[in-house]
Design an enzyme around this catalytic site. Structure first.
Site, mmCIF file in Angstrom:
data_model
loop_
_atom_site.group_PDB
_atom_site.id
_atom_site.type_symbol
_atom_site.label_atom_id
_atom_site.label_comp_id
_atom_site.label_asym_id
_atom_site.label_seq_id
_atom_site.Cartn_x
_atom_site.Cartn_y
_atom_site.Cartn_z
ATOM 1 N N LEU A 54 93.880 -58.345 -127.686
ATOM 2 C CA LEU A 54 93.592 -58.408 -129.114
ATOM 3 C C LEU A 54 94.560 -59.376 -129.763
ATOM 4 O O LEU A 54 95.740 -59.408 -129.405
ATOM 5 C CB LEU A 54 93.727 -57.010 -129.728
ATOM 6 C CG LEU A 54 93.670 -56.835 -131.246
ATOM 7 C CD1 LEU A 54 93.131 -55.443 -131.592
ATOM 8 C CD2 LEU A 54 95.042 -57.013 -131.913
ATOM 9 N N ASP A 78 94.315 -62.025 -133.688
ATOM 10 C CA ASP A 78 94.198 -62.090 -135.150
ATOM 11 C C ASP A 78 93.184 -61.111 -135.747
ATOM 12 O O ASP A 78 92.045 -61.035 -135.269
ATOM 13 C CB ASP A 78 93.757 -63.493 -135.583
ATOM 14 C CG ASP A 78 94.655 -64.585 -135.081
ATOM 15 O OD1 ASP A 78 95.548 -64.312 -134.273
ATOM 16 O OD2 ASP A 78 94.451 -65.740 -135.493
ATOM 17 N N ARG A 127 91.323 -75.250 -138.958
ATOM 18 C CA ARG A 127 90.684 -73.978 -138.616
ATOM 19 C C ARG A 127 91.064 -72.858 -139.594
ATOM 20 O O ARG A 127 91.812 -73.049 -140.529
ATOM 21 C CB ARG A 127 91.051 -73.567 -137.194
ATOM 22 C CG ARG A 127 92.539 -73.498 -136.880
ATOM 23 C CD ARG A 127 92.756 -73.092 -135.429
ATOM 24 N NE ARG A 127 94.159 -73.179 -135.033
ATOM 25 C CZ ARG A 127 94.697 -74.230 -134.441
ATOM 26 N NH1 ARG A 127 93.972 -75.311 -134.179
ATOM 27 N NH2 ARG A 127 95.984 -74.222 -134.105
ATOM 28 N N GLU A 146 98.733 -72.360 -139.760
ATOM 29 C CA GLU A 146 97.605 -71.544 -139.338
ATOM 30 C C GLU A 146 97.349 -70.410 -140.327
ATOM 31 O O GLU A 146 98.221 -70.004 -141.087
ATOM 32 C CB GLU A 146 97.864 -70.957 -137.941
ATOM 33 C CG GLU A 146 97.759 -71.973 -136.820
ATOM 34 C CD GLU A 146 97.526 -71.313 -135.474
ATOM 35 O OE1 GLU A 146 96.565 -71.696 -134.784
ATOM 36 O OE2 GLU A 146 98.317 -70.424 -135.109
#
Length: 470
Positions: free
Chosen positions: A38, A40, A168, A222
């Site tokens: 797992l 984000d 992104r 990010e």
């Protein structure tokens, strides 16, 4: 990985889950993957009274692999339901992974925006200026469980010409009768920044502006979230490539925010000083959303990419977790984080004595005149306060995690949550937070405290396990 392949491999998942069930480090009041890996949190939203928690998910590998969106829901933050993956990688534009994105609710419909990852392997690439596609993709849903089509909004050629391949993690917000999309980016000069697009209909988007620091602050930003609380705006993001400064920026990648004055109409902005959201070892890619009570809730990935430390859970078929959900509030022009009030429903009866020998606990300290302090938990975890520096020291139970610290003007309150393999520390009502994984040999709290301080109040609670239904 499309849905058909996923279904054909479910026997692999059952094997991993059998291994997981033997692991003493399974978490009791945190969300973990049903199996595998797992990372984000994605697409967080409350829709018609139900909180949807999607997340980056590799079902059949605990180290790395093809990313899908896993899916949990909850109405009360205590009882959850697990579903099969929500988004599969089943079109050419996301063939190498359904990467991070967010949700936006409008007119009883959820708009999901995410990054479709494509990695070319026909020749040697640096995967920075060539060899990778980061496509922005839209799906819409009337219920949060189903959708029909995927619409590709942007490919790399559609981003500004001075961008690298790394653009992104779309996030959407509404302001002044327009919709805005925020994207994390890395330009061709290796400067981290944020791109902002504008739309009138949530489907057709036009480049609007970018946010870039006056002085370079990392090569990639990010998971941006541009949020407003109490008429103050903040840009949450995760800069990569920031050098450590003393006790600050100690992790390989950072997780924090800039206070920002932003004039979208005139395309002007002013960035304040970056502040870390969390001083622990395991925190990255946080995402926020407004619930139906108008609370700004934040959940992060209790992990960190490319970190040197390890997690012994890998041998048992799983890795990583999500943080406790927290409410963001503003005090003194700073973001504070406090555990959701719903977590009080996990508490057993209140205990006042310092003799605490349970495993999964909440510890609440209230100090006055605290000059120095040392708290020992589980005979391995040390919390030290000396010369206005608060330190989390994990030693052997950190599996490579050593020390993380923060400067405090004073220490007045500590709220500590100990799960089987995690610790979350909220200092001075959420002024500073430490989030970390830890793997003690003995899981009993075994609290010991010493130093020069006045303990005005102390209480602790054994915490029940959250309920997850399949």
């Amino acid at each position: 990985m499309d849905k058909k392949e996923y279904i054909n491999r479910l026997d692999e998942q059952k094997k991993l889950q059998k291994m997981m069930n033997t692991d003493k480090y399974l978490l009791n009041f945190h969300l973990i993957p049903p199996s595998g890996w797992l990372n984000d949190p994605n697409g967080l939203c409350e829709f018609k009274g139900i909180n949807h928690i999607y997340y980056q998910y590799t079902p059949f590998d605990a180290t790395w692999g093809m990313k899908l969106w896993g899916h949990y829901t909850t109405a009360d933050w205590i009882t959850y339901k697990e579903y099969e993956p929500f988004i599969f990688s089943d079109i050419p534009e996301d063939q190498d992974g359904v990467y991070s994105g967010s949700a936006f609710i409008k007119d009883d419909k959820i708009y999901f925006y995410y990054t479709g990852n494509v990695k070319h392997i026909d020749k040697d690439y640096d995967y920075i200026v060539a060899g990778r596609e980061q496509n922005t993709i839209l799906i819409t849903s009337n219920d949060g469980f189903t959708y029909k089509d995927k619409k590709v909004l942007f490919k790399n050629i559609d981003y500004p010409s001075d961008m690298s391949c790394h653009v992104r993690d779309p996030q959407i917000f509404e302001k002044n009768n327009f919709y805005y999309m925020v994207l994390g980016a890395r330009d061709l000069k290796d400067v981290g920044c944020v791109l902002i697009y504008q739309s009138k209909d949530l489907i057709t988007w036009n480049y609007h502006m970018r946010i870039v620091p006056e002085k370079k602050f990392g090569y990639m930003w990010e998971c941006p979230n541009l949020i407003e609380i109490d008429n103050k705006m903040f840009l949450i993001c995760c800069p990569q490539g920031v050098e450590q400064e003393g006790i600050n920026y100690a992790n390989i990648y950072q997780c924090g925010y800039f206070p920002i004055d932003l004039d979208l109409e005139n395309k002007k902005y002013s960035l304040g000083k970056f502040k870390e959201l969390d001083r622990g070892f395991d925190i990255y890619a946080p995402q926020t959303f407004l619930d139906e009570n108008n609370r700004r809730i934040i959940i992060g990935w209790m992990g960190l990419p490319d970190a040197e430390y390890t997690n012994p859970t890998v041998k048992n078929g799983w890795q990583h977790a999500l943080t406790m959900p927290r409410e963001l509030i503003v005090k003194n022009n700073q973001l504070y984080q406090i555990p959701l009030v719903e977590f009080k429903n996990l508490r057993s009866k209140i205990n006042k004595e310092l003799n605490c020998n349970k495993e999964n606990v909440e510890l609440d300290f209230n100090f006055s005149n605290c000059k120095n302090l040392e708290i020992l938990l589980r005979n391995e975890i040390k919390l030290i306060y000396k010369d206005n520096i608060f330190t989390l020291d994990l030693k052997e139970c950190g599996y490579g995690r050593d020390k993380r610290s923060v400067y405090l003007t004073s220490l007045k309150e500590l709220q500590i949550f100990l799960d089987n393999s995690s610790i979350e520390i909220f200092i001075n009502s959420g002024e500073e937070v430490f989030t970390s994984r830890c793997y003690s040999k003995d899981l009993k709290t075994d609290l010991k405290i010493s130093g020069e301080y006045e303990l005005k109040d102390f209480s602790w609670y054994e915490l029940k396990k959250i309920e997850i239904n399949k």
